[in-house]
Scaffold this motif. Structure first.
Motif, PDB file in Angstrom:
ATOM      1  N   THR A   6       2.045  -2.869  -5.466  1.00 41.21           N
ATOM      2  CA  THR A   6       2.826  -1.986  -6.317  1.00 41.21           C
ATOM      3  C   THR A   6       4.172  -2.621  -6.615  1.00 41.21           C
ATOM      4  N   ALA A   7       4.895  -2.053  -7.555  1.00 42.35           N
ATOM      5  CA  ALA A   7       6.219  -2.583  -7.914  1.00 42.35           C
ATOM      6  C   ALA A   7       7.071  -1.441  -8.441  1.00 42.35           C
ATOM      7  N   ILE A   8       8.389  -1.539  -8.180  1.00 41.42           N
ATOM      8  CA  ILE A   8       9.344  -0.564  -8.677  1.00 41.42           C
ATOM      9  C   ILE A   8      10.555  -1.278  -9.254  1.00 41.42           C
ATOM     10  N   GLU A   9      11.321  -0.556 -10.038  1.00 45.47           N
ATOM     11  CA  GLU A   9      12.581  -1.076 -10.578  1.00 45.47           C
ATOM     12  C   GLU A   9      13.590  -1.275  -9.461  1.00 45.47           C
ATOM     13  N   GLN A  10      14.338  -2.349  -9.525  1.00 49.16           N
ATOM     14  CA  GLN A  10      15.356  -2.602  -8.495  1.00 49.16           C
ATOM     15  C   GLN A  10      16.505  -1.614  -8.590  1.00 49.16           C
ATOM     16  N   GLU A  65       0.797  -1.227   0.000  1.00 51.10           N
ATOM     17  CA  GLU A  65       0.000   0.000   0.000  1.00 51.10           C
ATOM     18  C   GLU A  65       0.833   1.282   0.000  1.00 51.10           C
ATOM     19  N   GLU A  66       2.140   1.169   0.338  1.00 44.83           N
ATOM     20  CA  GLU A  66       2.935   2.373   0.527  1.00 44.83           C
ATOM     21  C   GLU A  66       3.883   2.652  -0.639  1.00 44.83           C
ATOM     22  N   PHE A  67       4.028   3.934  -0.936  1.00 42.63           N
ATOM     23  CA  PHE A  67       5.066   4.407  -1.848  1.00 42.63           C
ATOM     24  C   PHE A  67       6.426   4.057  -1.255  1.00 42.63           C
ATOM     25  N   PHE A  68       7.329   3.555  -2.090  1.00 46.11           N
ATOM     26  CA  PHE A  68       8.687   3.286  -1.615  1.00 46.11           C
ATOM     27  C   PHE A  68       9.664   3.478  -2.766  1.00 46.11           C
ATOM     28  N   THR A  69      10.947   3.504  -2.443  1.00 47.97           N
ATOM     29  CA  THR A  69      11.982   3.747  -3.452  1.00 47.97           C
ATOM     30  C   THR A  69      13.032   2.650  -3.400  1.00 47.97           C
ATOM     31  N   ASN A  70      13.835   2.575  -4.460  1.00 50.46           N
ATOM     32  CA  ASN A  70      14.926   1.592  -4.496  1.00 50.46           C
ATOM     33  C   ASN A  70      16.178   2.160  -3.832  1.00 50.46           C
ATOM     34  N   SER A  71      17.277   1.450  -3.948  1.00 45.56           N
ATOM     35  CA  SER A  71      18.521   1.856  -3.282  1.00 45.56           C
ATOM     36  C   SER A  71      19.060   3.179  -3.810  1.00 45.56           C
ATOM     37  N   LYS A  72      18.598   3.594  -4.990  1.00 45.18           N
ATOM     38  CA  LYS A  72      19.020   4.863  -5.578  1.00 45.18           C
ATOM     39  C   LYS A  72      18.071   5.999  -5.204  1.00 45.18           C
ATOM     40  N   GLY A  73      17.074   5.676  -4.387  1.00 42.93           N
ATOM     41  CA  GLY A  73      16.091   6.686  -4.019  1.00 42.93           C
ATOM     42  C   GLY A  73      15.084   6.971  -5.116  1.00 42.93           C
ATOM     43  N   GLU A  74      14.914   6.021  -6.039  1.00 36.75           N
ATOM     44  CA  GLU A  74      14.026   6.215  -7.187  1.00 36.75           C
ATOM     45  C   GLU A  74      12.760   5.366  -7.060  1.00 36.75           C
ATOM     46  N   SER A  75      11.664   5.904  -7.533  1.00 40.59           N
ATOM     47  CA  SER A  75      10.423   5.149  -7.663  1.00 40.59           C
ATOM     48  C   SER A  75      10.040   5.184  -9.131  1.00 40.59           C
ATOM     49  N   LYS A  76      10.473   4.166  -9.856  1.00 38.37           N
ATOM     50  CA  LYS A  76      10.173   4.121 -11.288  1.00 38.37           C
ATOM     51  C   LYS A  76      10.080   2.672 -11.755  1.00 38.37           C
ATOM     52  N   ILE A  77       9.353   2.478 -12.838  1.00 39.92           N
ATOM     53  CA  ILE A  77       9.268   1.164 -13.470  1.00 39.92           C
ATOM     54  C   ILE A  77       8.886   1.362 -14.932  1.00 39.92           C
ATOM     55  N   SER A  78       9.459   0.557 -15.795  1.00 37.58           N
ATOM     56  CA  SER A  78       9.097   0.606 -17.207  1.00 37.58           C
ATOM     57  C   SER A  78       7.787  -0.140 -17.435  1.00 37.58           C
ATOM     58  N   TYR A  79       7.113   0.187 -18.512  1.00 38.26           N
ATOM     59  CA  TYR A  79       5.909  -0.558 -18.876  1.00 38.26           C
ATOM     60  C   TYR A  79       6.240  -2.039 -19.065  1.00 38.26           C
ATOM     61  N   ALA A  80       7.426  -2.313 -19.603  1.00 33.03           N
ATOM     62  CA  ALA A  80       7.815  -3.701 -19.876  1.00 33.03           C
ATOM     63  C   ALA A  80       7.980  -4.501 -18.587  1.00 33.03           C
ATOM     64  N   ASP A  81       8.642  -3.918 -17.587  1.00 29.91           N
ATOM     65  CA  ASP A  81       8.798  -4.624 -16.308  1.00 29.91           C
ATOM     66  C   ASP A  81       7.471  -4.702 -15.550  1.00 29.91           C
ATOM     67  N   TYR A  82       6.649  -3.671 -15.703  1.00 31.15           N
ATOM     68  CA  TYR A  82       5.303  -3.704 -15.113  1.00 31.15           C
ATOM     69  C   TYR A  82       4.522  -4.876 -15.696  1.00 31.15           C
ATOM     70  N   ALA A  83       4.657  -5.111 -17.001  1.00 26.27           N
ATOM     71  CA  ALA A  83       3.961  -6.230 -17.648  1.00 26.27           C
ATOM     72  C   ALA A  83       4.417  -7.561 -17.066  1.00 26.27           C
ATOM     73  N   ILE A  84       5.708  -7.682 -16.790  1.00 28.32           N
ATOM     74  CA  ILE A  84       6.224  -8.912 -16.174  1.00 28.32           C
ATOM     75  C   ILE A  84       5.557  -9.131 -14.820  1.00 28.32           C
ATOM     76  N   ALA A  85       5.512  -8.074 -14.005  1.00 26.07           N
ATOM     77  CA  ALA A  85       4.911  -8.192 -12.673  1.00 26.07           C
ATOM     78  C   ALA A  85       3.424  -8.492 -12.758  1.00 26.07           C
ATOM     79  N   MET A  86       2.752  -7.935 -13.751  1.00 27.77           N
ATOM     80  CA  MET A  86       1.323  -8.186 -13.913  1.00 27.77           C
ATOM     81  C   MET A  86       1.054  -9.657 -14.240  1.00 27.77           C
ATOM     82  N   ILE A  87       1.823 -10.220 -15.154  1.00 34.00           N
ATOM     83  CA  ILE A  87       1.602 -11.621 -15.511  1.00 34.00           C
ATOM     84  C   ILE A  87       2.080 -12.549 -14.396  1.00 34.00           C
TER      85      ILE A  87
END
Length: 210
Positions: A206-210, A170-192
């Motif tokens: 939710t999901a973010i890029e590592q 439920e919470e917004f979070f960031t990766n080790s670089k302090g970023e909250s981002k994900i590509s549509y392509a990686d989002y598709a992987i997480a969705m399937i």
């Protein structure tokens, strides 16, 4: 697994459908205009709001990639979910929704959402608000197997496919670089992955890029 993708000719829907096909799933597109689809993809050419349960009962998973951008159409992010829920009440099919990031909470108290923060862009507030209302509606539904998937704050249409991601709830979070981002392509992987694993029934994640 039989999967239907509503809006499979959109940017996210196309990649989600491709990811499912790559993994060997039986994928059908549900679109208003089939002209832009790959020729080999089975299609139901129909508006979301005119779908009946007979149209979708064969599918184990229905992935809703509905998108509306004009001001007059933004409330459809809520009314479209009302329609799909009305079809799927007390049915075994699963409904997975491409959601928004604005409804993510800023901390574990769940009192402030990203959309409520001072730095949230005004231009995105109408869209984010309507998508948040859609999620609020889903939270009241106990007899549909829904899952709401919020992307990272930065959702990158042409971002690269890294093949990995970090999951949250439920919470917004960031990766080790302090970023909250994900590509549509990686989002598709997480969705399937979610379609296959069913880890978030009647819940948001939710999901973010590592």
């Amino acid at each position: 697994m039989k999967i239907a993708v509503i809006g499979a000719n959109g940017k996210s829907g196309h990649l989600i459908a491709e990811e499912a096909i790559t993994r060997g799933h039986d994928v059908t597109a549900i679109v208003r205009d089939a002209k832009k689809l790959r020729p080999s993809l089975p299609v139901i050419e129909k508006d979301l709001f005119t779908l009946t349960y007979d149209d979708i009962k064969q599918f184990d998973v229905i992935i809703d990639c509905f998108a509306a951008w004009s001001e007059e159409d933004l409330p459809k992010h809520v009314t479209s979910l009302h329609h799909l829920v009305s079809l799927l009440k007390d049915k075994p099919n699963r409904l997975l929704i491409v959601g928004g990031a604005g409804s993510l909470y800023t901390d574990k108290t769940h009192t402030v959402r990203l959309i409520d923060t001072p730095d949230f862009p005004d231009s995105y507030k109408p869209l984010a608000s309507n998508m948040a209302k859609g999620l609020d509606f889903l939270r009241t539904i106990t007899n549909v197997n829904w899952t709401y998937f919020s992307p990272a704050a930065e959702f990158i249409a042409d971002g690269k496919r890294t093949g990995s991601y970090c999951l949250g709830n439920e919470e917004f979070f960031t990766n080790s670089k302090g970023e909250s981002k994900i590509s549509y392509a990686d989002y598709a992987i997480a969705m399937i992955d979610e379609a296959e694993d069913a880890k978030h029934i009647k819940a948001r994640f939710t999901a973010i890029e590592q």
